[in-house]
Enzyme design. Structure first.
Site, PDB file in Angstrom:
ATOM      1  N   ARG A  57       0.809  -1.209   0.000  1.00  0.00           N
ATOM      2  CA  ARG A  57       0.000   0.000   0.000  1.00  0.00           C
ATOM      3  C   ARG A  57       0.848   1.268   0.000  1.00  0.00           C
ATOM      4  O   ARG A  57       0.376   2.328  -0.403  1.00  0.00           O
ATOM      5  CB  ARG A  57      -0.943   0.014   1.206  1.00  0.00           C
ATOM      6  CG  ARG A  57      -1.925  -1.143   1.230  1.00  0.00           C
ATOM      7  CD  ARG A  57      -2.967  -0.966   2.308  1.00  0.00           C
ATOM      8  NE  ARG A  57      -3.851   0.149   1.997  1.00  0.00           N
ATOM      9  CZ  ARG A  57      -4.726   0.658   2.853  1.00  0.00           C
ATOM     10  NH1 ARG A  57      -4.824   0.162   4.075  1.00  0.00           N
ATOM     11  NH2 ARG A  57      -5.490   1.651   2.510  1.00  0.00           N
ATOM     12  N   ASP A 134      -9.622   2.505  -6.633  1.00  0.00           N
ATOM     13  CA  ASP A 134     -10.251   2.118  -5.367  1.00  0.00           C
ATOM     14  C   ASP A 134      -9.867   0.724  -4.868  1.00  0.00           C
ATOM     15  O   ASP A 134      -9.575   0.541  -3.696  1.00  0.00           O
ATOM     16  CB  ASP A 134     -11.774   2.244  -5.492  1.00  0.00           C
ATOM     17  CG  ASP A 134     -12.491   2.141  -4.161  1.00  0.00           C
ATOM     18  OD1 ASP A 134     -11.895   2.520  -3.138  1.00  0.00           O
ATOM     19  OD2 ASP A 134     -13.633   1.674  -4.143  1.00  0.00           O
ATOM     20  N   ASN A 280     -33.319 -11.984  -7.433  1.00  0.00           N
ATOM     21  CA  ASN A 280     -31.920 -11.735  -7.793  1.00  0.00           C
ATOM     22  C   ASN A 280     -31.811 -11.097  -9.170  1.00  0.00           C
ATOM     23  O   ASN A 280     -31.012 -10.180  -9.379  1.00  0.00           O
ATOM     24  CB  ASN A 280     -31.121 -13.040  -7.777  1.00  0.00           C
ATOM     25  CG  ASN A 280     -30.915 -13.573  -6.369  1.00  0.00           C
ATOM     26  OD1 ASN A 280     -30.889 -12.817  -5.409  1.00  0.00           O
ATOM     27  ND2 ASN A 280     -30.777 -14.888  -6.249  1.00  0.00           N
TER      28      ASN A 280
END
Length: 378
Positions: A57, A134, A280
């Site tokens: 990260r 993201d 669904n």
């Protein structure tokens, strides 16, 4: 072509393809971020959605060893819902946060990054690039902050001078050597409105978030919601905007720069009752294109069930009773029990007593017992 000319061309092209803001920074390790992430782990403030390897990260060259520059981009999104349907007694509605309005931003930003990458390949065929939005290893916020997109606010969002914090972020690591931009000075000052307004005190202090308390995180979980947070979630189906809406830097910010982000009012502020029995296939067709659907329909339905209880919506009793008796998912049955207890009509109480005799899930029985005990005390 000089590095300065190349950078100018990339900036100009970014505007042509609809990137609202672009910035550049080095691939040096994010050392300050590393210290913060280690502390977050120690305090157990992480959500679990993050990349678990902290070194990945904070060390861009772990992802592309020969990289020299990170290009950060931002796209603005709307903050006001035009022709918003009203949530009224007998017709209660839920709400998706602004970051889930319109087409899933992951796809839109990736499209812009792909175009930018193709353009760079035309200019410098030997250049290598790696983009992410993201879900990549790097911290979008840390990259954007260092690239001069905006400053990192006390609400843990990047705040830009032009668009406030209503921006999506993405980045591209590249082997191009480009001059880095300057960071923007923190403008939050003594303002503490976001910290004070957080419904669950998830903002421990300015710039530090306990994700496990954050409503935006809680609405995405799939298990039982802790009872202490249920009423605080209100009618939120996905995400939370409180720390953004109270921010003075967001006053008057409402940018409709991208057709993809224009919301359908009936999708982002839907009726609650139809959500409880949606198939669904119907869920995928209606909600699949938005970012808020990524965890599937179960968390959305659980949140809708809880919203009906918070509203004390008597029109929901029949459907909630059906869910309590027939839904195969304990989380939905248990949440229905809680909501029926909040509505507390005679029919709701009788349904809880009946369900108690046939329920097999210990957790659901606990929920029913808790609500029946509440009635006995009253």
């Amino acid at each position: 072509m000089t590095g300065e000319e190349l950078k100018e061309k990339i900036i100009a092209y970014s505007k042509e393809i609809g990137i609202d803001k672009i910035g550049f920074t080095s691939t040096d390790p994010f050392l300050t971020l590393k210290d913060r992430l280690i502390e977050q782990q120690r305090l157990n403030y992480q959500s679990g959605f993050e990349e678990p390897d902290i070194d990945k990260r904070v060390t861009p060259k772990r992802l592309l060893p020969e990289a020299k520059t990170i290009i950060a981009i931002a796209l603005a999104y709307p903050s006001k819902l035009e022709n918003a349907p009203k949530s009224t007694k007998g017709d209660r509605r839920g709400l998706f946060c602004r970051a889930s309005w319109g087409e899933d931003y992951h796809r839109v930003l990736q499209d812009r990054l792909d175009k930018l990458e193709a353009y760079i390949a035309e200019l410098v065929p030997e250049a290598r690039c790696q983009s992410m939005v993201d879900t990549g290893e790097l911290s979008d916020r840390a990259v954007a902050e260092r690239a001069g997109i905006g400053w990192s606010g006390k609400n843990c969002a990047i705040i830009t001078p032009e668009f406030g914090s209503y921006v999506y972020l993405g980045e591209m690591i590249t082997t191009l050597s480009l001059e880095p931009d300057n960071e923007i000075t923190d403008q939050c000052g003594t303002c503490n409105k976001c910290v004070d307004a957080c419904p669950t005190d998830a903002l421990v202090q300015g710039g530090q978030l306990d994700a496990n308390k954050c409503i935006a995180f809680l609405t995405q979980t799939k298990d039982f919601l802790p009872e202490r947070y249920r009423k605080k979630i209100g009618n939120r189906l996905y995400g939370c905007d409180t720390c953004q809406t109270v921010c003075p830097e967001n006053k008057g910010m409402d940018h409709h720069n991208h057709e993809e982000f224009e919301p359908d009012p009936e999708v982002v502020k839907p009726q609650l009752l139809p959500l409880l029995t949606i198939s669904n296939r119907e869920f995928k067709e209606k909600y699949g294109p938005i970012a808020g659907s990524w965890r599937g329909k179960k968390p959305i339905q659980r949140n809708a069930v809880i919203a009906l209880g918070t509203y004390k919506a008597e029109e929901g009793v029949e459907t909630l009773v059906y869910l309590l008796n027939n839904d195969p998912r304990p989380v939905i049955r248990g949440s229905a029990a809680w909501s029926l207890g909040q509505i507390a009509t005679d029919e709701a109480v009788q349904a809880l007593e009946h369900a108690h005799r046939q329920e097999t899930s210990e957790k659901v029985i606990e929920e029913i017992d808790y609500m029946l005990e509440e009635f006995s005390v009253k």
